[in-house]
Design a protein around this motif. Sequence first.
Motif, short mmCIF file in Angstrom:
data_model
loop_
_atom_site.label_atom_id
_atom_site.label_comp_id
_atom_site.label_asym_id
_atom_site.label_seq_id
_atom_site.Cartn_x
_atom_site.Cartn_y
_atom_site.Cartn_z
N ASP A 292 4.72 31.10 55.77
CA ASP A 292 5.79 31.28 54.79
C ASP A 292 5.45 32.37 53.77
O ASP A 292 6.36 32.97 53.17
CB ASP A 292 6.20 29.96 54.12
CG ASP A 292 5.17 29.35 53.18
OD1 ASP A 292 4.59 30.08 52.36
OD2 ASP A 292 4.97 28.13 53.23
N THR A 293 4.16 32.65 53.57
CA THR A 293 3.80 33.78 52.71
C THR A 293 4.26 35.09 53.33
O THR A 293 4.78 35.98 52.64
CB THR A 293 2.28 33.82 52.46
OG1 THR A 293 1.90 32.63 51.77
CG2 THR A 293 1.88 35.04 51.62
N ILE A 294 4.09 35.23 54.63
CA ILE A 294 4.58 36.42 55.33
C ILE A 294 6.08 36.55 55.16
O ILE A 294 6.60 37.64 54.87
CB ILE A 294 4.19 36.36 56.82
CG1 ILE A 294 2.68 36.43 56.98
CG2 ILE A 294 4.87 37.49 57.60
CD1 ILE A 294 2.19 36.11 58.37
N GLU A 295 6.79 35.45 55.30
CA GLU A 295 8.25 35.48 55.15
C GLU A 295 8.66 35.89 53.74
O GLU A 295 9.59 36.69 53.55
CB GLU A 295 8.83 34.11 55.50
CG GLU A 295 8.69 33.74 56.97
CD GLU A 295 9.02 32.29 57.25
OE1 GLU A 295 9.31 31.97 58.41
OE2 GLU A 295 8.99 31.46 56.30
N ARG A 296 7.97 35.35 52.74
CA ARG A 296 8.32 35.67 51.35
C ARG A 296 8.01 37.13 51.03
O ARG A 296 8.79 37.82 50.35
CB ARG A 296 7.57 34.74 50.39
CG ARG A 296 8.11 33.31 50.38
CD ARG A 296 7.31 32.40 49.46
NE ARG A 296 5.98 32.13 49.99
CZ ARG A 296 4.96 31.70 49.26
NH1 ARG A 296 5.10 31.53 47.95
NH2 ARG A 296 3.79 31.46 49.82
N LEU A 297 6.86 37.63 51.51
CA LEU A 297 6.54 39.04 51.29
C LEU A 297 7.57 39.93 51.96
O LEU A 297 7.99 40.96 51.40
CB LEU A 297 5.14 39.34 51.84
CG LEU A 297 3.97 38.77 51.04
CD1 LEU A 297 2.66 38.92 51.82
CD2 LEU A 297 3.83 39.46 49.68
N ALA A 298 7.99 39.56 53.17
CA ALA A 298 8.99 40.35 53.88
C ALA A 298 10.31 40.37 53.12
O ALA A 298 11.01 41.40 53.08
CB ALA A 298 9.20 39.80 55.28
N ARG A 299 10.65 39.26 52.50
CA ARG A 299 11.88 39.20 51.70
C ARG A 299 11.81 40.18 50.53
O ARG A 299 12.75 40.92 50.26
CB ARG A 299 12.08 37.76 51.20
CG ARG A 299 13.29 37.58 50.28
CD ARG A 299 14.57 37.90 50.98
NE ARG A 299 15.73 37.76 50.11
CZ ARG A 299 16.86 38.43 50.25
NH1 ARG A 299 17.00 39.30 51.23
NH2 ARG A 299 17.86 38.23 49.42
N LEU A 300 10.67 40.20 49.86
CA LEU A 300 10.52 41.10 48.72
C LEU A 300 10.49 42.56 49.14
O LEU A 300 10.92 43.43 48.38
CB LEU A 300 9.23 40.76 47.96
CG LEU A 300 9.22 39.42 47.22
CD1 LEU A 300 7.82 39.12 46.69
CD2 LEU A 300 10.24 39.39 46.08
N ALA A 301 9.99 42.82 50.34
CA ALA A 301 9.86 44.21 50.81
C ALA A 301 11.06 44.68 51.61
O ALA A 301 11.12 45.86 51.98
CB ALA A 301 8.59 44.34 51.65
N GLY A 302 11.98 43.78 51.92
CA GLY A 302 13.14 44.17 52.72
C GLY A 302 12.82 44.37 54.18
O GLY A 302 13.50 45.12 54.88
#
Length: 296
Positions: A135-145
């Motif tokens: 879920d950290t990967i998912e959250r980082l991806a959300r912030l980075a688009g």
Amino acid sequence: MRGALGLAFSLLTLPAQGQDPSRCVVDDRGREVCLHNAAQRIATLSPGATELTYAAGAGDQVVAVVSYSDYPPEAEEVASVGSHTRLDLEALVGLAPDLVIGWVTGNPAEQLETLEALGMPVFYIEPRTVENVADTIERLARLAGTEAAGQAVADAFRAGMAELTTRYAERAPVRTFYQVWDEPLMSVNDEHLIGQVLQLCGGENVFGDQRRLVPRLDDEAVLAANPDAIIAGGMGEENRDWLTHWEQYPNLTAVAEDSLYFVPPSLIQRPTPRLLEGAQILCEKLEQTRQKRRDS
């Protein structure tokens, strides 16, 4: 430094264009972090944060890392702004990141507070479970688009770890000592991510019930626990001398049964997608011990 910080403050407080208020995620300190736009200039303040950000598909947006950010290899070409324990704030601010990825317990709090005071969004991470890694990967991806790329990596990691869990669920337990450091001698408890991987592989952590996440020990404690297997980690990719140390105790079960193993620490001690590879190796090592039992 005051001039650089002042310039950064004036730039960071300019009104944002094309705001997207829905780009919000909760970090590992329980704080909601919202960006107006997908981050384009990301500073990652631990080797694990660097690796996770690249895994999220945002490697091209990383403009600052810290020492030992050595994976993927292209991260070594990015500007370094000190170590995770002491940042070069002037260098970091000069790179004008629009998102800083901090480490909850590893970065100096006062320095990250300075960055926040300048208006830089700081997203704190510290994955402590297998699911947290995904879920950290998912959250980082959300912030980075980079949602699609991050989701693919997160899903593959979850699937791989689930497969290992199923494969080893019914295997005979192997009493295991995981050595995370040598001087002072240190291990992990069952709450630690490595302890969770041990359990996933059918290992029984001989120091799993310790109160501290990373308990300090001595040789006598290990001799008293008498593990079936000893697995060494630590800094760097080779710590064979750590295993050699235990050979002075021939009555130790792990020594008598030749169950002294090494797992590359970058694969098992960083909470990143490569944990799957590290878990596969660790599980295979414990299976070797089971096989020796069957053959004896």
